[in-house]
Structure formats: C-alpha cells, structure tokens
Design a protein around this motif. Structure first.
Motif, PDB file in Angstrom:
ATOM      1  N   ASN A  98       1.053  -1.102   0.145  1.00 15.08           N
ATOM      2  CA  ASN A  98      -0.066  -0.029   0.022  1.00 15.08           C
ATOM      3  C   ASN A  98       0.774   1.281  -0.109  1.00 15.08           C
ATOM      4  OD1 ASN A  98       0.674   0.726   2.710  1.00 15.08           O
ATOM      5  ND2 ASN A  98      -0.595  -0.859   3.531  1.00 15.08           N
ATOM      6  N   GLU A  99       0.193   2.270  -0.286  1.00 15.36           N
ATOM      7  CA  GLU A  99       0.895   3.693  -0.261  1.00 15.36           C
ATOM      8  C   GLU A  99       1.837   3.936   0.786  1.00 15.36           C
ATOM      9  OE1 GLU A  99      -1.642   6.337  -2.271  1.00 15.36           O
ATOM     10  OE2 GLU A  99      -0.512   8.266  -1.845  1.00 15.36           O
ATOM     11  N   ALA A 100       1.042   3.668   2.163  1.00 11.27           N
ATOM     12  CA  ALA A 100       1.830   4.123   3.291  1.00 11.27           C
ATOM     13  C   ALA A 100       3.248   3.224   3.332  1.00 11.27           C
ATOM     14  CB  ALA A 100       1.141   3.991   4.467  1.00 11.27           C
ATOM     15  N   GLU A 101       3.219   2.084   3.165  1.00  9.90           N
ATOM     16  CA  GLU A 101       4.431   1.361   3.275  1.00  9.90           C
ATOM     17  C   GLU A 101       5.384   1.697   2.090  1.00  9.90           C
ATOM     18  OE1 GLU A 101       2.102  -2.954   4.856  1.00  9.90           O
ATOM     19  OE2 GLU A 101       3.589  -2.813   2.864  1.00  9.90           O
ATOM     20  N   ARG A 104       3.190 -10.584 -11.985  1.00 10.79           N
ATOM     21  CA  ARG A 104       1.895 -10.440 -11.638  1.00 10.79           C
ATOM     22  C   ARG A 104       1.844  -8.836 -11.086  1.00 10.79           C
ATOM     23  NH1 ARG A 104      -0.265 -15.277 -10.634  1.00 10.79           N
ATOM     24  NH2 ARG A 104      -1.102 -14.942 -13.024  1.00 10.79           N
ATOM     25  N   VAL A 105       0.881  -7.967 -11.397  1.00 14.43           N
ATOM     26  CA  VAL A 105       0.788  -6.795 -10.804  1.00 14.43           C
ATOM     27  C   VAL A 105       0.227  -6.628  -9.446  1.00 14.43           C
ATOM     28  CG1 VAL A 105       0.024  -4.431 -11.180  1.00 14.43           C
ATOM     29  CG2 VAL A 105       0.501  -5.651 -13.008  1.00 14.43           C
ATOM     30  N   THR A 106       0.939  -6.465  -8.353  1.00 16.32           N
ATOM     31  CA  THR A 106       0.493  -6.121  -7.174  1.00 16.32           C
ATOM     32  C   THR A 106       0.477  -4.916  -6.415  1.00 16.32           C
ATOM     33  OG1 THR A 106       2.521  -6.431  -6.331  1.00 16.32           O
ATOM     34  CG2 THR A 106       1.433  -8.319  -6.644  1.00 16.32           C
ATOM     35  N   PHE A 107       0.738  -3.682  -7.216  1.00 16.18           N
ATOM     36  CA  PHE A 107       0.525  -2.542  -6.677  1.00 16.18           C
ATOM     37  C   PHE A 107      -0.111  -1.623  -7.667  1.00 16.18           C
ATOM     38  CE2 PHE A 107       1.966   1.512  -4.682  1.00 16.18           C
ATOM     39  CZ  PHE A 107       2.211   1.444  -3.314  1.00 16.18           C
ATOM     40  N   PRO A 108      -1.002  -0.663  -7.278  1.00 20.36           N
ATOM     41  CA  PRO A 108      -1.831   0.188  -8.213  1.00 20.36           C
ATOM     42  C   PRO A 108      -0.946   1.430  -8.672  1.00 20.36           C
ATOM     43  CG  PRO A 108      -1.953   0.795  -5.809  1.00 20.36           C
ATOM     44  CD  PRO A 108      -1.474  -0.351  -5.801  1.00 20.36           C
ATOM     45  N   TYR A 109      -1.252   1.909  -9.715  1.00 18.95           N
ATOM     46  CA  TYR A 109      -0.551   3.103 -10.375  1.00 18.95           C
ATOM     47  C   TYR A 109      -0.797   4.194  -9.742  1.00 18.95           C
ATOM     48  CZ  TYR A 109       0.643   7.005 -13.129  1.00 18.95           C
ATOM     49  OH  TYR A 109       1.428   8.168 -13.580  1.00 18.95           O
ATOM     50  N   VAL A 110       0.253   4.808  -8.979  1.00 20.97           N
ATOM     51  CA  VAL A 110       0.355   5.927  -8.185  1.00 20.97           C
ATOM     52  C   VAL A 110       1.410   6.795  -8.656  1.00 20.97           C
ATOM     53  CG1 VAL A 110       0.160   6.958  -5.850  1.00 20.97           C
ATOM     54  CG2 VAL A 110      -0.876   4.804  -6.181  1.00 20.97           C
ATOM     55  N   PRO A 111       1.016   7.933  -9.182  1.00 20.68           N
ATOM     56  CA  PRO A 111       2.299   8.848  -9.632  1.00 20.68           C
ATOM     57  C   PRO A 111       3.094   9.057  -8.335  1.00 20.68           C
ATOM     58  CG  PRO A 111       0.037   9.772 -10.587  1.00 20.68           C
ATOM     59  CD  PRO A 111      -0.379   8.625  -9.586  1.00 20.68           C
ATOM     60  N   PHE A 148       7.310   0.512  -7.138  1.00 14.07           N
ATOM     61  CA  PHE A 148       6.466  -0.591  -6.604  1.00 14.07           C
ATOM     62  C   PHE A 148       5.671  -1.486  -7.642  1.00 14.07           C
ATOM     63  CE2 PHE A 148       7.502   2.770  -3.622  1.00 14.07           C
ATOM     64  CZ  PHE A 148       8.449   1.851  -2.708  1.00 14.07           C
ATOM     65  N   ARG A 149       5.269  -1.104  -8.720  1.00 15.40           N
ATOM     66  CA  ARG A 149       4.577  -1.704  -9.853  1.00 15.40           C
ATOM     67  C   ARG A 149       5.532  -2.404 -10.757  1.00 15.40           C
ATOM     68  NH1 ARG A 149      -0.693  -0.789 -11.656  1.00 15.40           N
ATOM     69  NH2 ARG A 149      -0.729  -0.670 -13.731  1.00 15.40           N
TER      70      ARG A 149
END
Length: 232
Positions: free
Chosen positions: A13-16, A79-86, A91-92
């Motif tokens: 997740n984003e926080a990590e 496998r993609v395990t992280f969302p696209y976040v600018p 992490f993707r």
DNA sequence: GCGACAG
DNA sequence: ATCTTGTCGC
C-alpha cells in the motif's frame, strides 16, 4: 516461464511504499561520474501492462554503446501487485524488471529506464530505486515532465533547459534529442551525474527522440506481453 | 478541499 | 500504460 511475484515484504500500500522510499533514498549515490559515453554495454529496461489480467511484462535489452546494436535480450512476466500511483511507479514495475535483469548473462553496464530518478516529488523515482536495489549505474529518461515545469529549450539537437525543484536544485533536464521535436526529460538515477546522464541520453538518441535502449526494450516487452496474454 | 500527475 | 483509423511523409 514462471510468473514473477513481488518478493516477501514488498510494499502493498501507499503508506508502506512511502516509508520504503524514505529509507532507500539515503542510499543514492550521485557524485560518481558514471561510465564513459559511447563505450561498453548499456541496458534499456521497460514494461508493458495487461490491466485486464493484472499482468506485467518486463524487458531488458543490452546494447553495445559504440554501435547501438543488440548484444542480449531478456524478458520476465510478473503479476501486478501495486496500483498505479504517480510517484510510486517503482512498486509496480521493479519486481519484474529485476527478474529480467537477473536473467541476463552479460554485464548490463549502464541501465536506462523509462521515468525519473532524482526528478521526483521525493527525489527517489524509478531510476534511483532500481539503482539502489541493483548497485548498477542507472539514469532515467521520461517522455513527460511529470510535476516539474521547464523553459522551452532551443530547437537544436543537444539543447536543454533545467528542471528545477522548489528548493532551486536542478533535478533534471528537458533535453532536445532531435531538431524541432519535443524534448525528453532526463534525470540521474544512481551512480551517474546529471551531466553524464544527459550525455548518455543524447548519444543513445542518435536516430530518434527516445534512446535506442528504451525503444528496443519497449518493443520487446510488448512482444512478450502479446505472447502470454495477447491470444485467447 | 480538488485536481494534476513518470508508466 | 492502454484504447484505436486513417493519414501525412520519407
């Protein structure tokens, strides 16, 4: 070919992810000149996605910097395990990119990736992250300016303008690689200076706007994705 | 608070 | 990144 999964402990997740960036950013080295331009191996890395199936294909293509010809190619499917976040692209993409790099039999030399290094909201983009994890010299060449503004560089090949951060630091450059075409956005990732990164980018973009390394990697990862997901 | 935003 | 036809140009 087995499917690459994110290693144990990889942020979910984003926080990590933010915490990891904050930790790893201290390990970036930017005071080394980096490899000499036009000599030795240069490796382009890139990824392609299949959003339907959450699959990512990565490619690593080693070129001879002197001739810009292909020395070796490698791919990996993950496998993609992280969302696209600018700002959190690494992490993707990185788990699968690392697998592709690891399967090369030759020395990668200097690595060139799509995206940013130092020119990042927290000064730790994809290129820096890859450099810290591998220890290799890495630079980033992006096709879009992301969060940074820039003055329009001159129209000639080699002309550039600084990408300046809020604190006044030049974190990257908008570099014109071909006369009259939109510039690319170069930044240092790890173990290269910005000057050196730009010199390499210009050398690699001998025939097109984008460096030959990323063009080859882009074509290869798309082909690899088609082979696993393109049919059926 | 809202939108923008590497790939 | 990816979805997508034709079109202009070498």
């Amino acid at each position: 070919m087995e499917i690459v999964e994110a290693p144990p402990g990889w942020p979910v997740n984003e926080a990590e992810a933010l915490a990891v960036q904050d930790e790893l950013r201290t390990r970036v080295v930017l005071d080394e000149p980096g490899p000499q331009v036009g000599t030795g191996p240069v490796t382009g890395v890139d990824v392609a996605y299949d959003d339907e199936r959450d699959v990512v294909a990565a490619a690593a293509v080693v070129l001879d910097a002197a001739t810009l010809t292909v020395v070796e190619e490698a791919t990996a499917i993950g496998r993609v395990t992280f969302p696209y976040v600018p700002g959190l692209l690494a992490f993707r993409e990185l788990p699968t990119v690392l697998a592709a790099l690891a399967s090369l039999t030759s020395d990668p030399g200097l690595v060139v990736c799509d995206g940013y290094g130092r020119a990042h909201p927290r000064r730790f983009g994809l290129a820096s992250h890859l450099g810290v994890l591998t220890g290799l010299p890495v630079l980033g060449v992006a096709k879009n300016p992301f969060v940074f503004t820039y003055a329009e560089p001159g129209q000639s090949r080699g002309d550039f303008a600084a990408l300046v951060a809020d604190d006044g630091e030049e974190v990257g450059r908008a570099l014109r690689t071909q006369h009259g075409v939109k510039p690319v956005f170069v930044s240092a990732g790890h173990r290269v200076t910005l000057e050196s990164a730009c010199a390499h980018a210009l050398h690699l973009a001998r025939d097109f706007r984008v460096p030959e390394s990323t063009r080859r990697a882009d074509a290869l990862c798309r082909r690899a994705l088609r082979e696993v997901s393109g049919r059926a």
